[in-house]
Design a protein around this motif. Structure first.
Motif, PDB file in Angstrom:
ATOM      1  N   ARG B 137      -6.638 -37.287  -1.527  1.00 36.81           N
ATOM      2  CA  ARG B 137      -8.065 -37.210  -1.824  1.00 36.81           C
ATOM      3  C   ARG B 137      -8.531 -38.424  -2.616  1.00 36.81           C
ATOM      4  N   CYS B 138      -7.585 -39.237  -3.118  1.00 40.92           N
ATOM      5  CA  CYS B 138      -7.981 -40.304  -4.038  1.00 40.92           C
ATOM      6  C   CYS B 138      -8.210 -41.651  -3.362  1.00 40.92           C
ATOM      7  N   THR B 139      -7.377 -41.984  -2.387  1.00 43.95           N
ATOM      8  CA  THR B 139      -7.292 -43.398  -1.998  1.00 43.95           C
ATOM      9  C   THR B 139      -8.084 -43.778  -0.754  1.00 43.95           C
ATOM     10  N   GLY B 140      -8.467 -42.796   0.060  1.00 44.42           N
ATOM     11  CA  GLY B 140      -9.075 -43.145   1.342  1.00 44.42           C
ATOM     12  C   GLY B 140      -8.056 -43.716   2.325  1.00 44.42           C
ATOM     13  N   TYR B 141      -6.773 -43.623   1.964  1.00 39.74           N
ATOM     14  CA  TYR B 141      -5.614 -43.973   2.823  1.00 39.74           C
ATOM     15  C   TYR B 141      -5.416 -45.463   3.095  1.00 39.74           C
ATOM     16  N   ASP B 142      -6.396 -46.280   2.857  1.00 41.14           N
ATOM     17  CA  ASP B 142      -6.318 -47.710   3.184  1.00 41.14           C
ATOM     18  C   ASP B 142      -5.032 -48.329   2.633  1.00 41.14           C
ATOM     19  N   LYS B 143      -4.848 -48.182   1.324  1.00 43.50           N
ATOM     20  CA  LYS B 143      -3.706 -48.850   0.693  1.00 43.50           C
ATOM     21  C   LYS B 143      -2.385 -48.170   1.054  1.00 43.50           C
ATOM     22  N   ILE B 144      -2.432 -46.886   1.383  1.00 43.07           N
ATOM     23  CA  ILE B 144      -1.212 -46.202   1.816  1.00 43.07           C
ATOM     24  C   ILE B 144      -0.737 -46.796   3.140  1.00 43.07           C
TER      25      ILE B 144
ATOM     26  N   ARG C 625     -16.571 -40.537  14.958  1.00 41.35           N
ATOM     27  CA  ARG C 625     -15.477 -41.272  14.338  1.00 41.35           C
ATOM     28  C   ARG C 625     -16.069 -42.472  13.605  1.00 41.35           C
ATOM     29  N   VAL C 626     -15.658 -42.637  12.359  1.00 45.60           N
ATOM     30  CA  VAL C 626     -16.084 -43.823  11.622  1.00 45.60           C
ATOM     31  C   VAL C 626     -15.176 -44.962  12.068  1.00 45.60           C
ATOM     32  N   ILE C 627     -15.757 -46.045  12.593  1.00 47.72           N
ATOM     33  CA  ILE C 627     -14.900 -47.108  13.116  1.00 47.72           C
ATOM     34  C   ILE C 627     -14.864 -48.342  12.219  1.00 47.72           C
ATOM     35  N   ARG C 628     -15.839 -48.469  11.356  1.00 47.85           N
ATOM     36  CA  ARG C 628     -15.786 -49.572  10.400  1.00 47.85           C
ATOM     37  C   ARG C 628     -16.588 -49.166   9.172  1.00 47.85           C
ATOM     38  N   TYR C 629     -16.106 -49.573   7.990  1.00 47.42           N
ATOM     39  CA  TYR C 629     -16.810 -49.163   6.782  1.00 47.42           C
ATOM     40  C   TYR C 629     -16.649 -50.244   5.707  1.00 47.42           C
ATOM     41  N   THR C 630     -17.752 -50.573   5.065  1.00 48.33           N
ATOM     42  CA  THR C 630     -17.719 -51.605   4.022  1.00 48.33           C
ATOM     43  C   THR C 630     -18.433 -51.105   2.767  1.00 48.33           C
ATOM     44  N   ASP C 687      -8.449 -39.988  10.571  1.00 45.45           N
ATOM     45  CA  ASP C 687      -9.912 -39.905  10.701  1.00 45.45           C
ATOM     46  C   ASP C 687     -10.602 -41.195  10.282  1.00 45.45           C
ATOM     47  N   LEU C 688      -9.890 -42.028   9.556  1.00 44.37           N
ATOM     48  CA  LEU C 688     -10.580 -43.131   8.876  1.00 44.37           C
ATOM     49  C   LEU C 688     -10.069 -44.489   9.339  1.00 44.37           C
ATOM     50  N   PRO C 689     -10.929 -45.491   9.252  1.00 48.89           N
ATOM     51  CA  PRO C 689     -10.473 -46.872   9.443  1.00 48.89           C
ATOM     52  C   PRO C 689     -10.077 -47.440   8.072  1.00 48.89           C
TER      53      PRO C 689
END
Ligand code: FES
Ligand code: FES
Lengths: 81, 160, 752
Positions: B137-144, C625-630, C687-689
Motif C-alpha cells: 500500500r506504500c510504494t505504488g510498486y515502482d521501486k519494487i 488501465r492506467v498506462i502512464r502516470y506522472t 494494475d499499475l505502470p
C-alpha cells in the motif's frame, strides 16, 4: 493595530463579528485579548484554532510576532493523515 | 483440543512441533516457532504478506495448515540471508528504497525469489503479474519492480 | 533557547543523497517488530464482539456464561469503560466508538470483548455472550441521510451554522462556509458555466498491517502498551483520559508500523485492550482481523458535491461555488469543512463560495486518510475545471495556469498566500514530455492539480554523542516511510560527520518529551527542524569541551566541517579537534555530550502538486488501465530523494485505486459486503505502470534547509486526473468514483 478575520464558525461566539481590530504584537497576545473581549471563544481557543499571518499558518507557535499591518486570519486546525 | 505432531524441514533444519488441526502454517511459524518474519495482513490469501516456500512453490502460509507441513520443506524469510550475507534481492530492495513501512517486504522478497528461481530474466510485465498476489500500500510498486529487475540482472551477472 | 528556523542557503553534502536506511536490514530479514510481533509473559488473547446491525439499541448484554467459561480471564462491555470525558464531545465519540454504550451505530461496532488464555477459548466465549438488540432503521448514503424522512442517528443534533437554527434534529451536524466576493455577480459575468454534481465512495487507508497492541496494566496504577500507531504520545494521552490513568504512568512504545496513512492517528481497540488487562490483571494482546479493520477502523467520508464554475471566453474564471456533503460516520466531525477549505485553493478567484455539510450515517467513524477530505473536493472541482476548459475551447493546462493562485492571491479559505508553488508545477507539467506523447485508440489523457495544508507541531528530539564519536538520535515522530534515514542524514549534515556514524531511532513515551503524531506530512519537516536544533546545541557543548581541552576561551573556537578550530594567530599551532577527539575526552571535560531540542515546528507551508495520467479503456468491458502516470510536486528540499519519490508514487497509487476500484459496498441491511482485500480491491502490481516523478525544489522559507512536508499532497490530484483521462478516452464525463467498469458501461450506454 491588527485586523483579525474570524472563520465563520467563530463568529456566533464573537457577537457575529467577521473582522475584529485589536492591538497585539504576538499570537498569544492576540488570542488572550480576543478571549477577554469575547469569553465564548475560550472553548475553540483550547485546541481548535490556527492563526494565519500573511498567509503562513501557525498552529502552535504562539510566540510568533505579528508585524504591523499584517493580514491575520483565525482558522480551524486541520486534521492530517 | 487435541494436537497433531508434525516433523518438517524449515530453512534446512529439522523441526518438530505440535499444532491444532485447524491451525494455519502461518500461526505455527509465528506463534509456536517464533518465526515472525512472515506477516499476517489478511489471513485469507489475499495479501501475500505471509508468502513462504513449500517444497519449492510459493504459497500463502495463512492458507496452509500447520499439519500439512509434515515431511515437507519450508523456506521462510528468516532463511533468505546466509549469516550476514544478504540475498541480492534483499540488497537491491534496500538500495532502491523498495520498502517504506516494510510490512509487505518479506512476502515480496519470498515471491520475487520464487520468480527468479524459475525465470532469471523476467520482463517488467512478468514481474508485475508474478507479484500481483502481494499487496503493497506504500510504494505504488515502482521501486519494487526496479529492485527485482536490478537483482535479476546482478544474479545473471549482467553488468548494471 | 530560541531557534532560528529560517531558510539559509548553503551547500549540503549528506542531504540530497540516497543512503540505505538504518532500519533497512531488519526489514528485509524479517527481524523488524511490528504490532503483532511482540509478546509479554503471561499474555492473554483478546477478541471483540461486534454488532451485526447497522443501527440497533442495545437492550441487554449478558456476559455471565462467557465469564464462567474455563480459560476466560476477563469480559468487558461499556460498563467497564465509564464515561470520564467530562463533556468533551470528541473524546466521548472516541469512547463510544471503542465500545458501544446504548446503541450500536454501524455494522462492526464493538459491543463486548473477552480476554482468554488462547484464541480458541476467546472465540468460544464470544459466542456465549448474549446481546439483545432492538434493531432500528438505518441510513448509510450521504444524500439519503439528509432526506427529511431519514432515520435520525442522534436526536440531540440540531444543525449548527445555519440561521435560523432548525427546530428539529437531523443527521446534519453542521454547515460551514468559506469564500469571498459575490458569486452571483461573478456568474453573471461568465460566458460559460459548468454545473454538476459529483459523488465519491468511501475508501479505507488499506494499510497492510492490521491494528495490533499488547496492553499491560499493573496493580500499582502503572501500565504499558506496545502498539502500532502514528503517534504514541497521542495514544498515551487519549488512553489515559479514557481509562483514568495518570499520563506519565502509561508508557507507550510504538512498534514498527506497517502503514498508517492517517488511520493510525486515532485509537480504536487500544482502550479496550487496556480495560481487559486492568480487569484480568494480566497482559492482553489484541490484534484486529482484516475484516475488523474494514468494518470497524476508520474509512474516509463518502461524499456528494455540487460544483458550479463560470468563466469568460478568454479563460478567466469569474466565479466558483461548491456545496460539499461529507459523511462523518455516526459521530459529529468536521470533514466537510476541511473539504470546503481545500476545494478551490489552487485558484486565484475573485468570487468564490464553498459550503461544507457534515452528515451522520450508520458507517464506521471516519478517520483521516492522507490529506483528509481534499481528494474528493479536488475530484469535483478539477473535473468541472476540465469540462469548462473544453467548453470554452482552451487547453486544460493553460486554463489552470491562467487562473492559478500565486503570491498575493486571496485563498478560497481566507488568508492571502505568500510565495507558493502551484504555478511551477503547472509550468513543469506543460513542459513535460508526457503531455505531448501520442495516444492510441481508446486512450485518453487527463491532468489535475491538488492542494494540501501541511503542518508541523510539537516536537522533541535528543541527540547523544557516544564516547567513540558516533551519534544516537532519538526522535518521537514515528517513522512511516524512511524518516530515520532522512533524520540521520540531517544530523550528519549539521555535525559534519558521516551518515554511517549516526543511528536514529524512535523513542517510547517514557524516554522523550511529548511529540505530536506523524501526520500532516510533518514527520521529516518537524523532526528535522528539531534535529538541526539539537545538533547545534550539541555543537555548542563540544565547543566548550574543546576550549577546556585546549585551555583557551570558547570565543576563540569555531565549528567547521565537523571539527572545532581554534581561530586567531595565537592558536595556529593547534590541530582541529574532531567529534571523535572531543567525545573521547568527554568523561574528563564535563561528562556526556548531548544536544536536546524541544520546539514547535510551524510554518510548514501549503503544498501543491500536478499529476498527468493516461488511461486505456476497454469499451466492451468498461475496464480501465492506467498506462502512464506522472507526479510533479514541490518538496522544498528533498532530504532523501528516493523516499520523496516513494511518497509521490505511493500517494498516486492510492489515489488511482480510489479513482478506479475501491469502495465500501453496503447491502440493503446496512452491512458491509466487501470487508476483505478480495472484494475491496486495492491496486496490485500488475494494475499499475511505473509512476514517474518530478521533484521541484522551491525552498520553504520557514525551514533551515528549505524542507517541506511531502507525504500527503500526492493523493489529492489522482481521482480527478484519472477521471479526466477516462472522460477523455470515452467521451463522457465521469462523475462518480470509483469509475468501475459497470459505471463506465452505464455511462457509455446512456450516451448511445
Ligand atoms: S496473510 Fe496470508 S495472504 Fe494475507
Ligand atoms: S512498504 Fe508498506 S505495504 Fe509495502
Amino acid at each position: 493595530m491588527v485586523q483579525v478575520t474570524l472563520w465563520a464558525g467563530l463568529r456566533p461566539l464573537a457577537e457575529d463579528q467577521e473582522h475584529v481590530t485589536i492591538e497585539a504584537a504576538t499570537i498569544r497576545e492576540l488570542l488572550s485579548k480576543l478571549q477577554l473581549r469575547y469569553p465564548a471563544l475560550e472553548q475553540p481557543f483550547r485546541n481548535d484554532v490556527a492563526v494565519a499571518i500573511n498567509g503562513t499558518i501557525y498552529r502552535d507557535d504562539w510566540s510568533q510576532g505579528i508585524p504591523e499591518d499584517a493580514e491575520v486570519f483565525l482558522m480551524r486546525r486541520i486534521p492530517g493523515g | 483440543m487435541t494436537t497433531i505432531a508434525v516433523s518438517t524441514t524449515i530453512n534446512g533444519d529439522d523441526v518438530e512441533y505440535l499444532c491444532h488441526a485447524d491451525e494455519s502454517l502461518l500461526d505455527v511459524l509465528r506463534n509456536r516457532l517464533g518465526l515472525m518474519g512472515s506477516k499476517e495482513g489478511c489471513g485469507t490469501g489475499d495479501c501475500g504478506a505471509c508468502s513462504t516456500m513449500l517444497d519449492g512453490r510459493i504459497v500463502c502460509s495463512c492458507l496452509v495448515l500447520g499439519a500439512e507441513a509434515e515431511g515437507r520443506e519450508i523456506e521462510t524469510i528468516e532463511g533468505m540471508a546466509h549469516g550476514h550475507d544478504l540475498h541480492p534481492l534483499q540488497t537491491k530492495f534496500l538500495e532502491h528504497a523498495a520498502l517504506q513501512c516494510g510490512i509487505c517486504t518479506p512476502g515480496f522478497l519470498m515471491a520475487a525469489k520464487a520468480l527468479l528461481d524459475v525465470n532469471p530474466d523476467p520482463t517488467e510485465e512478468e514481474i508485475r503479474f508474478w507479484l500481483a498476489g502481494n499487496l503493497c500500500r506504500c510504494t505504488g510498486y515502482d521501486k519494487i519492480v526496479r529492485a527485482v529487475q536490478d537483482a535479476a540482472a546482478e544474479m545473471r551477472g549482467d553488468a548494471a | 533557547m530560541s531557534f532560528d528556523a529560517s531558510y539559509n542557503e548553503k551547500e549540503l553534502n549528506a542531504v540530497g543523497t540516497r543512503p540505505v536506511r538504518p532500519d533497512g536490514v531488519d526489514k528485509v530479514t524479517g527481524r523488524a517488530r511490528y504490532g503483532a510481533d511482540y509478546n509479554m509473559p503471561g499474555q492473554l488473547v483478546a477478541r471483540v464482539l461486534r454488532s451485526p446491525h447497522a443501527h440497533a439499541r442495545i437492550l441487554r448484554i449478558d456476559t455471565s456464561q462467557a465469564e464462567a467459561l474455563k480459560g476466560v480471564k476477563a469480559v468487558v462491555t461499556a460498563a467497564d469503560l465509564p464515561d470520564l470525558t467530562d463533556g468533551d464531545a470528541s473524546l466521548f465519540a472516541i469512547l463510544d466508538n471503542c465500545m458501544a454504550r446504548t446503541k450500536a451505530l454501524y455494522d462492526g461496532h464493538a459491543v463486548a470483548a473477552v480476554a482468554a488464555i488462547d484464541v480458541h477459548v476467546a472465540r468460544k466465549a464470544l459466542k456465549l455472550i448474549e446481546v439483545d438488540y432492538e434493531v432500528l432503521p438505518h441510513v448509510v448514503d450521504v444524500d439519503l441521510a439528509m432526506a427529511p424522512d431519514a432515520p435520525v442517528l442522534d436526536e440531540t443534533i440540531i444543525t449548527k451554522g445555519v440561521t435560523p437554527a432548525p427546530d428539529a434534529p437531523s443527521n446534519v451536524f453542521a454547515h460551514s462556509e468559506f469564500g469571498h466576493g459575490d458569486v452571483a455577480a461573478g456568474f453573471a459575468k461568465a460566458d460559460e458555466i459548468v454545473e454538476r454534481t459529483f459523488k465519491t465512495e468511501q475508501t479505507h487507508q488499506g494499510y497492510i498491517e492490521p491494528h495490533a497492541c499488547v496492553a499491560s496494566c499493573n496493580s500499582d496504577g502503572s501500565a504499558e502498551m506496545w502498539v502500532c500507531t502514528q503517534g504514541p504520545f497521542v495514544y498515551r494521552q487519549v488512553c489515559a483520559d479514557l481509562l483514568g490513568l495518570e499520563v506519565s504512568k502509561l508508557k507507550v512504545t510504538s512498534s514498527e508500523i506497517g502503514g498508517g496513512f492517517g488511520g493510525k492517528t486515532h485509537v480504536w481497540a487500544e482502550p479496550v485492550a487496556l480495560a481487559l488487562s486492568r480487569k484480568a490483571g494480566r497482559p492482553v494482546k489484541l490484534v484486529m482481523s482484516r475484516n475488523e479493520v474494514f468494518r470497524a477502523s476508520g474509512p474516509t467520508s463518502a461524499t456528494s458535491i455540487d460544483v458550479k464554475i463560470g468563466a469568460t471566453k478568454d479563460g478567466t474564471i469569474t466565479a466558483a461555488e461548491a456545496t460539499l456533503r461529507y459523511t462523518s460516520g455516526p459521530y459529529p466531525d468536521t470533514w466537510a469543512e476541511t473539504g470546503a477549505m481545500t476545494a478551490f485553493a489552487c485558484y486565484d478567484l475573485e468570487n468564490v463560495k464553498t459550503v461544507g455539510i457534515e452528515v451522520l450515517v450508520n458507517r464506521p467513524k471516519v478517520a483521516a486518510y492522507r490529506a483528509p477530505s481534499a481528494p474528493m473536493a479536488a475530484f469535483a472541482v478539477e473535473s468541472a475545471i476540465d469540462s469548462l476548459a473544453h467548453k470554452i475551447g482552451i487547453d486544460a493546462v493553460d486554463f489552470r495556469i491562467k487562473n492559478a493562485a500565486r503570491e498575493g492571491t486571496r485563498s478560497s479559505y481566507g488568508p492571502v498566500y505568500g510565495p507558493i508553488g502551484i504555478g511551477p508545477t503547472l509550468e513543469a507539467a506543460k513542459a513535460h514530455a508526457h503531455m505531448s506523447a501520442p495516444l492510441g485508440k481508446n486512450q485518453g489523457r487527463g491532468m489535475a492539480c491538488g492542494f494540501w495544508f501541511n503542518f508541523g507541531g510539537q516536537t522533541c528530539t535528543d541527540l547523544n554523542i557516544s564516547a567513540d564519536g558516533t551519534v544516537t538520535l532519538s526522535v518521537g515522530t514515528v517513522d512511516v516511510g524512511g524518516s530515520r534515514a532522512s533524520l540521520s542524514m540531517i544530523a550528519a549534515e549539521e555535525l559534519g560527520i558521516a551518515y554511517e556514524d549516526v543511528k536514529a531511532g524512535v523513542a517510547d513515551t517514557a524516554s522523550l518529551g511529548y511529540n505530536d503524531m506523524t501526520d500532516g506530512s510533518r514527520g521529516t519537516f518537524s523532526s528535522s527542524m528539531a534535529t538541526i536544533s539539537a545538533a547545534r546545541n550539541a555543537i555548542a557543548v563540544m565547543k566548550q569541551r574543546a576550549a577546556l581541552m585546549w585551555d583557551i576561551p570558547v570565543e576563540d573556537i569555531e565549528w567547521k566541517d565537523g571539527q572545532a578550530h581554534a581561530v586567531g594567530a595565537s592558536h595556529d599551532n593547534l590541530a582541529p579537534l574532531s567529534v571523535k577527539d572531543i567525545a573521547a575526552k568527554a568523561g574528563n571535560t564535563g561528562g556526556p555530550i548531548a544536544g536536546h531540542s524541544e520546539l514547535v515546528a510551524d510554518g510548514a507551508g501549503v503544498s501543491f502538486g500536478t499529476h498527468i495520467c493516461d488511461v486505456e479503456v476497454d469499451p466492451e468491458t468498461g475496464a480501465t488501465r492506467v498506462i502512464r502516470y506522472t507526479v510533479i510536486q514541490d518538496a522544498g528540499k528533498a532530504v532523501h530523494p528516493a523516499y520523496v519519490e516513494g511518497q509521490y508514487q505511493g500517494g498516486a497509487a492510492q489515489g488511482i485505486g480510489w479513482a478506479l476500484n475501491e469502495e465500501y459496498i453496503y447491502g440493503e441491511d446496512g452491512r458491509l459486503q466487501n470487508a476483505g482485500f478480495l472484494d475491496y480491491r486495492i491496486p496490485v502490481c500488475s494494475d499499475l505502470p511505473m509512476i514517474d516523478t518530478q521533484i521541484l525544489e522551491i525552498p520553504n522559507p520557514n525551514h533551515p534547509y528549505g524542507v517541506r512536508g511531502v507525504g500527503e499532497t500526492s493523493i489529492v490530484p489522482p481521482l480527478a486526473a484519472v477521471a479526466n483521462a477516462v472522460s477523455d478516452a470515452v467521451g463522457v464525463r465521469m462523475t462518480h468514483v470509483p469509475i468501475s467498469p459497470p459505471r463506465i458501461l452505464a455511462a457509455l450506454k446512456a450516451q448511445r
